[in-house]
Design an enzyme around this catalytic site. Structure first.
Site, mmCIF file in Angstrom:
data_model
loop_
_atom_site.group_PDB
_atom_site.id
_atom_site.type_symbol
_atom_site.label_atom_id
_atom_site.label_comp_id
_atom_site.label_asym_id
_atom_site.label_seq_id
_atom_site.Cartn_x
_atom_site.Cartn_y
_atom_site.Cartn_z
ATOM 1 N N GLU A 119 -115.900 -32.704 -61.616
ATOM 2 C CA GLU A 119 -114.652 -32.945 -62.329
ATOM 3 C C GLU A 119 -114.663 -34.358 -62.934
ATOM 4 O OE1 GLU A 119 -111.549 -33.170 -59.423
ATOM 5 O OE2 GLU A 119 -110.080 -33.977 -60.830
ATOM 6 N N ASP B 248 -112.164 -33.745 -56.729
ATOM 7 C CA ASP B 248 -111.424 -34.618 -55.818
ATOM 8 C C ASP B 248 -110.810 -33.800 -54.689
ATOM 9 O OD1 ASP B 248 -111.990 -36.697 -57.459
ATOM 10 O OD2 ASP B 248 -110.037 -36.720 -58.463
ATOM 11 N N ASP C 118 -107.935 -33.565 -53.565
ATOM 12 C CA ASP C 118 -106.472 -33.580 -53.632
ATOM 13 C C ASP C 118 -105.985 -32.302 -54.330
ATOM 14 O OD1 ASP C 118 -107.115 -33.909 -56.259
ATOM 15 O OD2 ASP C 118 -106.239 -35.902 -56.482
ATOM 16 N N ASP D 70 -104.813 -31.735 -57.338
ATOM 17 C CA ASP D 70 -105.382 -31.521 -58.664
ATOM 18 C C ASP D 70 -106.810 -31.002 -58.560
ATOM 19 O OD1 ASP D 70 -103.312 -32.055 -60.267
ATOM 20 O OD2 ASP D 70 -103.942 -34.088 -60.840
#
Ligand code: 0RA
Length: 661
Positions: free
Chosen positions: A445, A523, A525, A527
């Site tokens: 990403e 990541d 998280d 998102d």
């Protein structure tokens, strides 16, 4: 049999009952349980989380068989406080009388002789029995402890085992006015890599079984912990209408275009066929097929029969109605299945399973049976519901039109990639190794994390492909849009497989795959998990073979770095973190420093290598298609238009770890 005078032969020396009245002698000895312990994977698939849960399915399947024979209505499963499993039913109870040839009780035979259960009751319609169909004796062999409780003839009987060996004979332990069987077992920790059961995995299989076998009540209770209201986690499944409700459940978050779910229930050439189908406004085909309650993810003759019958019947109707008169191109088989959600369930007496994962039905006679069943029922439905019929035909025409547009877009892309030399995307940092089985590609990403990964990787066998922001939401896009998308073209080109239609990609040309490990790295998280889901959706819809063959993985970057002086510890969970803080807190110098990694970008190249990319130290989560139906529903929910259920789901499962497909 039920009113036989059954005594229990405690000493195993004397026969009880006689063979005229009772057919226990017909059970045949096939194989010893030592074989199961020696090679467990041969019997239950693997000794990981999947095999562990398979034990429960195996026991539940026996109760389902009893229900299909018309003798059982309720099946209760429990995850007990000590992690063992109990499955209880209200069937006739496993027979407990003496078995001449084996010199032991029928119960003991069922529990200690491989395949004995299935050979028992020839008259009953026994078609269930898990993928490996090995029976409850196999569960016994792989359990450090197993207890069978049988309620029959006004008595409660009991027998206990350890690693498949009886701890004593079957004994009467009390009186009862009910009938049924209760099996409790504790998986052998020396066999399985983990013995911790997952509520959601069991829950989704029981739900599936409830839809596939209507009018049976299945419950699941987790006694390991209580919620804030002091209740055990509990789920209950019951389906009055079976597959019809299954399709409604799968399409809960999709917009239907027809009024009714079309239902097919017939027996053709001795094969019971059940089908439910409905069209929605999406562009994907969601057809799930089952044979004897087993999800046949590779399809087979029943699926071919369904497709044939559907295509022929819809085509005939469309032609007759004159709606195709102005059409200048051919409609293909795929066009009839765009936006179609269907479940096909057949019961086959002696199924032949083929294919890589032994989930492809080979019995030829089933094809005609399903074809005929769907043709008749669908033909009638179209005649009786002209409004729905028109809507379906219009949808098919739209699909055909879009397919042509997609093909043009695809051809353009493929011509371009031929022109650009290597045909590899500019953003790809390729590896040196040419043997695909040793190669890995990280789909990363963002360009910045992509840069770190390029520095940190071992360029000999690790390739890096940065993806910009969120890739296209394939769940909402039409096919030609998908193939025009820059990021998606890059993925196809980097992997070396050609861009196909939905149908082609189901049989991807995996020999050309340039990396045998395709690793999504985002990541840790919300998102990041959303992006992971987007990429997984893409692979699920357009390269399902890649997942089915075990090529798709998710990297697991750490959440924390805990430091004190020279000491450093990476942590992946909250528990890890607490433990690390406690451990390091015992030191003398300086204070404990906690760094929360919000993104991959916060790690330097060396840290990223050490924690997430180094094969010696990293943890990769392999993505599997355990329950394609469940995965389909979750994807449609996560990626569809309906925002509230998606938010609810993501909040509930804040880590993507839970959306294991
Ligand atoms: C063999 C024969 C009969 C029932 C069963 C097995 C049976 C097995 C299981 C396993 C879990 N629950 C079960 N319930 C029944 C038929 C016995 C008869 O005819 O009475």
């Amino acid at each position: 049999m039920d009113n036989l005078n059954e005594e229990v032969n405690v000493n195993n020396t004397k026969a009880v009952g006689n063979s005229n009245e009772y057919s226990a002698d017909s059970i045949q000895v096939l194989e010893g349980l030592e074989a199961v312990r020696k090679r467990p994977a041969m019997y239950i698939g693997d000794t990981n989380i999947k095999g562990l849960h398979h034990l429960v399915y195996e026991v539940v399947d026996n109760s389902i068989d009893e229900a299909l024979a018309g003798h059982c209505k309720v099946i209760d499963a429990f995850i007990n406080e000590d992690g063992s499993i109990t499955v209880s039913d209200d069937g006739r109870g496993i027979p407990v009388d003496y078995h001449e040839k084996e010199k032991k009780s029928a119960l003991e035979v069922v529990l200690t002789v491989l395949h004995a259960g299935g050979k028992f009751d020839k008259d009953s319609y026994k078609v269930s029995g898990g993928l490996h169909g090995v029976g409850v004796s196999c569960v016994n062999a792989l359990s450090s402890y197993l207890k069978a409780e049988v309620y029959r003839n006004g008595k409660k009987y009991q027998q206990e085992f350890s690693i498949g060996k009886p701890l004593g004979n079957v004994t009467v332990v009390g009186d009862t006015d009910r009938t049924g069987t209760t099996i409790t077992f504790k998986p052998d920790a020396s066999i399985f890599t983990t013995v911790e059961y997952n509520f959601e995995i069991l829950e989704s299989r029981l739900r599936e079984l409830a839809y596939l076998n209507k009018k049976i009540r299945l419950t699941l209770t987790d006694k390991r912990e209580k919620d804030e209201n002091d209740n055990f986690r509990f789920a209950e499944f019951y389906s009055e209408e079976g597959l019809k409700e299954f399709v409604a459940f799968l399409d809960e978050n999709r917009e239907k275009i027809t009024e009714n779910i079309i239902n097919v229930e017939a027996e053709k050439a001795g094969v019971p066929v059940e089908i439910a189908l409905q069209y929605n406004n999406s562009y994907s085909e969601n057809v799930h097929s089952y044979v004897n309650n087993i999800n046949t993810i590779e399809g087979g003759t029943h699926l071919s029969g369904f497709r044939r019958g559907l295509t022929r019947t819809l085509k005939a109707y469309a032609e007759k109605s004159g709606m195709l008169a102005k059409l200048k191109f051919e409609i293909s088989g795929d066009d009839f299945r765009e936006g179609l959600t269907a479940v096909i369930s057949v019961k086959v007496q002696e199924p032949q399973f083929e294919g890589q994962t032994k989930t492809k039905l080979g019995n030829n006679d089933v094809m005609g049976a399903v074809d005929q069943a769907v043709s008749e029922a669908l033909g009638n439905y179209l005649e009786e519901n002209p409004r729905d019929a028109r809507i379906i035909v219009q949808k098919v025409i739209l699909a055909a039109t879009a397919r042509l547009a997609a093909r043009k877009a695809r051809e353009l892309v493929q011509r371009k990639s031929v022109l650009s030399g290597s045909g590899l995307p500019g953003k790809l940092a390729d590896c040196a190794e040419r043997d695909a089985s040793l190669c890995e590609i990280y789909l990363v990403e963002g360009d910045s994390a992509g840069g770190t990964a390029k520095q940190g990787r071992d360029r000999k066998f690790q390739a890096i492909m940065p993806l910009r922001g969120k890739i296209l939401n394939v769940e909402k896009a039409m096919n030609h849009k998908i193939f025009e998308n820059e990021e998606i073209k890059n993925i196809f080109q980097a992997l070396g497989v050609s861009i196909g239609t939905i149908d082609d990609s189901m049989a991807l040309n995996l020999e050309k795959l340039r990396y045998h490990k395709v690793i999504i790295m985002t990541d840790a998280d919300i998102d990041g998990s959303h992006i992971t889901t987007l990429i997984m959706t893409f692979f699920f819809r357009h390269m399902q073979d890649l997942i089915a063959n075990g090529h798709l993985y998710v990297a697991t970057p750490p959440l924390y770095l805990i430091k004190r002086g020279q000491q450093e510890r990476y942590c992946w969970t909250e528990d890890d973190r607490q433990r690390a803080v406690e451990d390091l807190g015992k030191g003398k110098e300086g204070s404990v420093h906690i760094q929360r990694y919000k993104g991959l970008g916060e790690m330097n190249a060396e840290q990223l290598w050490e924690t997430t990319m180094n094969p010696e130290k990293r943890t990769l989560r392999q993505i599997t298609i355990d329950s394609a139906a469940e995965a389909d529903r979750i994807f449609s929910m996560l990626m569809g238009d309906d925002v509230p259920p998606r938010r609810e789901f993501i909040e509930k499962h804040a880590k993507y770890a839970k959306i294991d497909v």
